[in-house]
Motif scaffolding. Structure first.
Motif, PDB file in Angstrom:
ATOM      1  N   UNK A 310      58.206  41.033  18.179  1.00  0.00           N
ATOM      2  CA  UNK A 310      58.704  39.717  17.785  1.00  0.00           C
ATOM      3  C   UNK A 310      60.228  39.687  17.903  1.00  0.00           C
ATOM      4  N   UNK A 311      60.775  38.512  18.137  1.00  0.00           N
ATOM      5  CA  UNK A 311      62.222  38.266  18.201  1.00  0.00           C
ATOM      6  C   UNK A 311      62.880  38.945  19.399  1.00  0.00           C
ATOM      7  N   UNK A 312      62.112  39.167  20.461  1.00  0.00           N
ATOM      8  CA  UNK A 312      62.660  39.736  21.686  1.00  0.00           C
ATOM      9  C   UNK A 312      62.672  38.730  22.832  1.00  0.00           C
ATOM     10  N   UNK A 313      62.124  37.556  22.605  1.00  0.00           N
ATOM     11  CA  UNK A 313      62.125  36.525  23.641  1.00  0.00           C
ATOM     12  C   UNK A 313      60.943  36.588  24.583  1.00  0.00           C
ATOM     13  N   UNK A 314      60.141  37.647  24.508  1.00  0.00           N
ATOM     14  CA  UNK A 314      59.012  37.780  25.419  1.00  0.00           C
ATOM     15  C   UNK A 314      57.928  36.757  25.177  1.00  0.00           C
ATOM     16  N   UNK A 315      57.600  36.526  23.901  1.00  0.00           N
ATOM     17  CA  UNK A 315      56.573  35.543  23.570  1.00  0.00           C
ATOM     18  C   UNK A 315      57.001  34.159  24.038  1.00  0.00           C
ATOM     19  N   UNK A 316      58.264  33.816  23.782  1.00  0.00           N
ATOM     20  CA  UNK A 316      58.802  32.511  24.200  1.00  0.00           C
ATOM     21  C   UNK A 316      58.736  32.351  25.715  1.00  0.00           C
ATOM     22  N   UNK A 317      59.113  33.393  26.441  1.00  0.00           N
ATOM     23  CA  UNK A 317      59.119  33.325  27.902  1.00  0.00           C
ATOM     24  C   UNK A 317      57.721  33.125  28.464  1.00  0.00           C
ATOM     25  N   UNK A 318      56.753  33.907  27.992  1.00  0.00           N
ATOM     26  CA  UNK A 318      55.387  33.776  28.493  1.00  0.00           C
ATOM     27  C   UNK A 318      54.803  32.406  28.153  1.00  0.00           C
ATOM     28  N   UNK A 319      55.121  31.914  26.929  1.00  0.00           N
ATOM     29  CA  UNK A 319      54.608  30.607  26.527  1.00  0.00           C
ATOM     30  C   UNK A 319      55.223  29.478  27.341  1.00  0.00           C
ATOM     31  N   UNK A 320      56.431  29.692  27.870  1.00  0.00           N
ATOM     32  CA  UNK A 320      57.105  28.627  28.622  1.00  0.00           C
ATOM     33  C   UNK A 320      56.394  28.301  29.927  1.00  0.00           C
ATOM     34  N   UNK A 321      55.489  29.171  30.370  1.00  0.00           N
ATOM     35  CA  UNK A 321      54.742  28.916  31.601  1.00  0.00           C
ATOM     36  C   UNK A 321      53.346  28.368  31.322  1.00  0.00           C
ATOM     37  N   UNK A 322      53.066  28.044  30.038  1.00  0.00           N
ATOM     38  CA  UNK A 322      51.770  27.479  29.677  1.00  0.00           C
ATOM     39  C   UNK A 322      51.755  25.977  29.935  1.00  0.00           C
ATOM     40  N   UNK A 323      50.571  25.411  30.064  1.00  0.00           N
ATOM     41  CA  UNK A 323      50.443  23.959  30.122  1.00  0.00           C
ATOM     42  C   UNK A 323      50.841  23.372  28.777  1.00  0.00           C
ATOM     43  N   UNK A 324      51.352  22.154  28.790  1.00  0.00           N
ATOM     44  CA  UNK A 324      51.929  21.549  27.596  1.00  0.00           C
ATOM     45  C   UNK A 324      50.921  21.424  26.457  1.00  0.00           C
ATOM     46  N   UNK A 325      49.690  21.123  26.751  1.00  0.00           N
ATOM     47  CA  UNK A 325      48.687  20.904  25.705  1.00  0.00           C
ATOM     48  C   UNK A 325      47.843  22.138  25.398  1.00  0.00           C
TER      49      UNK A 325
END
Length: 608
Positions: A310-325
């Motif tokens: 957590x707090x390394x930016x990896x989760x955010x990065x992977x989620x940024x390529x998900x579909x919006x819904x």
């Protein structure tokens, strides 16, 4: 009104060509791309979240903290800290389809947090890549029979032995071969000499060629450097086409370790002494009185942070390529439970074989149990060398370590590449593969000091100062930024734009976790970590003062970007100090869902 960055970027010819390629792939977000399907997204999250910490750190933590009793605080901390933070990072990344720096368009004054995450990922990939190189070297070395660490061969010294060595004190001189010289030794003159196992000496004298300390750097250990180069080339090849190529590879790299762990578990359970090992793990010798000790709860929390990254930016990065819904809440729950479940599952495979090792050597299980490097490269290889078909089991074990480590490297490299491409979309968006290639090359060069004869000391130094409590600091600021300044209510509205309305009970849990429980626990663990700080060491080797100072400077170099970013943004803003502060604590015009179709009334140009 000013045009948003996304609309400006979309008119750039280079980006238009990148969009056309994504259109051909059927992506919802043509500018950045999306996961080909939900399976690739989930497997990538699993590969990122589940790493070596699940295999070589958790089993020891469970054993040390009461065995099965440790599972209670471990899963409780997952519910109170792990899932809320994982959910928060997933939601923010998916909402704006941006990396760890650009998500702070929501709270511009905290943009430095994203830079800190990127810097932390650089340091993480340096030392983690070296650990992957260790596993790769051992895997290659396992293609020998007998295994090179199964006995004291030509590389060993006189203190190498698989059994305790008893010497005779003859006139003040310790004689180790007194039985061969027909010397009668009274029991009062017999002295047990400290010895090292073959696997321990192989690790120090052959694999690492370890020097006496951080002061003695020595030359590069070339077999490790070549393994580091090979692993870097593999990572670069996998990430050359971004998530389109890595999404295909994770079908193999995420599932195969489970198959190998299962095979090792079945083999371990058939060995004599396996039950003793499992009893010490989470069996009949579980100690529930340990739950009254505060240290157990601290270890449960830090292990949760460590294993989920957590707090390394990896989760955010992977989620940024998900579909919006995409329903990122269910994703977060599944990944977090799978992460902790994998830790428990791997522990059975580890302790069943360590129990057999205890049986062979006639030692209590607690004397053969260790963590980290000692478990992965000394104790477990030693145990495997005593099995029939030992090269086969050794190859499987180190193949698993290599793949798990490799899978954990994909996302940090992706974080760095995404950060650069999001920061310079016009220049880099159509050169994504070359950005990843250059990143891997630079990480390889920065990792070379870690494959010198003093390399293991550098690895430990980075691990202790750059990948532990620093994550807690970043997490605290992350919570302050999105939950206190941006606001939980506003965050909830953003999330409901993606996954629909949720009940009041659901958001009661969200508010309680984000606003009070999670930050309180995180801050408490951080303060405790500083109060109970013990300088790192490697066995009996202590680090010099300059090394410890460098370690603290490394940690400071990660978190310094947070205040530096604040000062920079305040200087760059316009108006009085209060007006600047107020504007920087409010979302910028560029904070909104990436695509116009998803912005709705709340983020439409008319309401801005």
């Amino acid at each position: 009104m000013e045009k948003t960055m996304s609309s400006n970027a979309s008119k750039d010819p280079a980006i238009l060509s990148a969009q056309e390629s994504h259109i051909n792939d059927g992506d919802e977000n043509h500018a950045r791309g999306n996961w080909t399907n939900k399976t690739e997204h989930m497997l990538s999250l699993v590969g990122f979240a589940i790493g070596l910490g699940n295999i070589w750190r958790f089993p020891y933590m469970a054993y040390k903290n009461g065995g099965g009793a440790f599972l209670i605080p471990y899963f409780l901390m997952l519910a109170l800290c792990g899932i809320p933070l994982f959910f928060l990072e997933s939601a923010v990344g998916q909402f704006c389809s941006q990396g760890p720096v650009n998500i702070w368009r929501a709270v511009p004054i905290f943009k430095g947090i994203g830079v800190s995450m990127a810097v932390a990922n650089i340091l993480f990939t340096i030392y983690y890549g070296v650990i992957v190189a260790y596993a790769l070297y051992y895997m290659f070395a396992s293609f020998q029979s007998p295994l090179p660490w199964s006995s004291c061969f030509s590389w060993a010294d006189s203190y190498c032995s698989s059994t305790p060595l008893v010497a005779c004190n003859v006139s003040g001189v310790l004689v180790t071969n007194w039985t061969q010289e027909n010397i009668t030794c009274p029991s009062s003159d017999k002295v047990t000499v400290s010895v090292e196992s073959p696997s321990e000496q192989y690790w120090d004298r052959v694999a690492l060629q370890r020097s006496s300390g951080l002061d003695e750097t020595g030359p590069i250990v070339w077999h490790l450097a070549l393994c580091l180069l090979l692993s870097s080339m593999i990572v670069a090849a996998v990430l050359f086409r971004g998530i389109k190529s890595s999404g295909k590879v994770v079908y193999f790299t995420t599932t195969l370790p489970y198959v190998i762990i299962f095979i090792l578990l079945i083999r371990g359970l058939t060995l004599e002494g396996a039950k003793d090992g499992l009893d010490f793990y989470i069996g009949s010798k579980s100690n529930f009185t340990k739950l009254t000790e505060a240290q157990v709860w601290k270890d449960a929390t830090t292990q949760t942070f460590y294993s989920l990254t957590i707090a390394m930016g990896g989760v955010t990065t992977l989620a940024s390529y998900s579909n919006f819904n995409n329903n990122m809440f269910m994703d977060s729950v599944i990944i977090c439970l799978l992460n902790h479940g994998t830790s428990v599952f791997a522990g059975f495979a580890i302790f069943s074989i360590l129990g057999h090792m205890s049986h062979i050597y006639g030692k209590p299980v607690e004397e053969v149990v260790t963590e980290g490097f000692g478990l992965a490269f000394i104790a477990y290889p030693d145990a495997l060398s005593n099995l029939p078909l030992s090269p086969l089991w050794s190859i499987l074990f180190f193949l698993m370590l290599f793949i798990v480590g490799l899978d954990s490297l994909f996302t940090p490299i992706e974080v760095i590449s995404t950060t650069l491409c999001d920061a310079f979309p016009k220049q880099l968006s159509h050169k994504r593969g070359y950005v990843s290639l250059c990143t891997c090359a630079i990480i390889f060069l920065l990792g070379l000091p870690c494959v010198t004869r003093a390399g293991i000391y550098w690895v430990i130094l980075i691990d202790q100062f750059a990948a532990t409590w620093v994550m807690l600091v970043v997490a605290i600021f992350e919570i302050i930024g999105f939950c206190y300044i941006y606001g939980v209510n506003r965050l909830i509205k953003d999330i409901e734009m993606m996954i629909g309305k949720k009940s009041a009970v659901f958001w009661w849990w969200g508010r309680a976790s984000w606003f009070f429980i999670t930050p309180a626990i995180t801050l408490g663990i951080f303060i405790w970590s500083l109060v109970s700080y013990v300088p790192p060491s490697y066995g009996e080797v202590l680090f010099p003062d300059w090394g410890l100072t460098l370690g603290w400077c490394t940690a400071a170099f990660i978190v310094i970007w947070i205040p530096v970013g604040m000062v920079y943004m305040l200087i760059k803003a316009e108006g009085s100090l209060w007006e600047r502060l107020k504007s920087l604590c409010s979302p910028s015009e560029d904070w909104h869902p990436f695509l116009d179709i998803h912005r709705g009334e709340r983020y439409s140009p008319m309401t801005n």
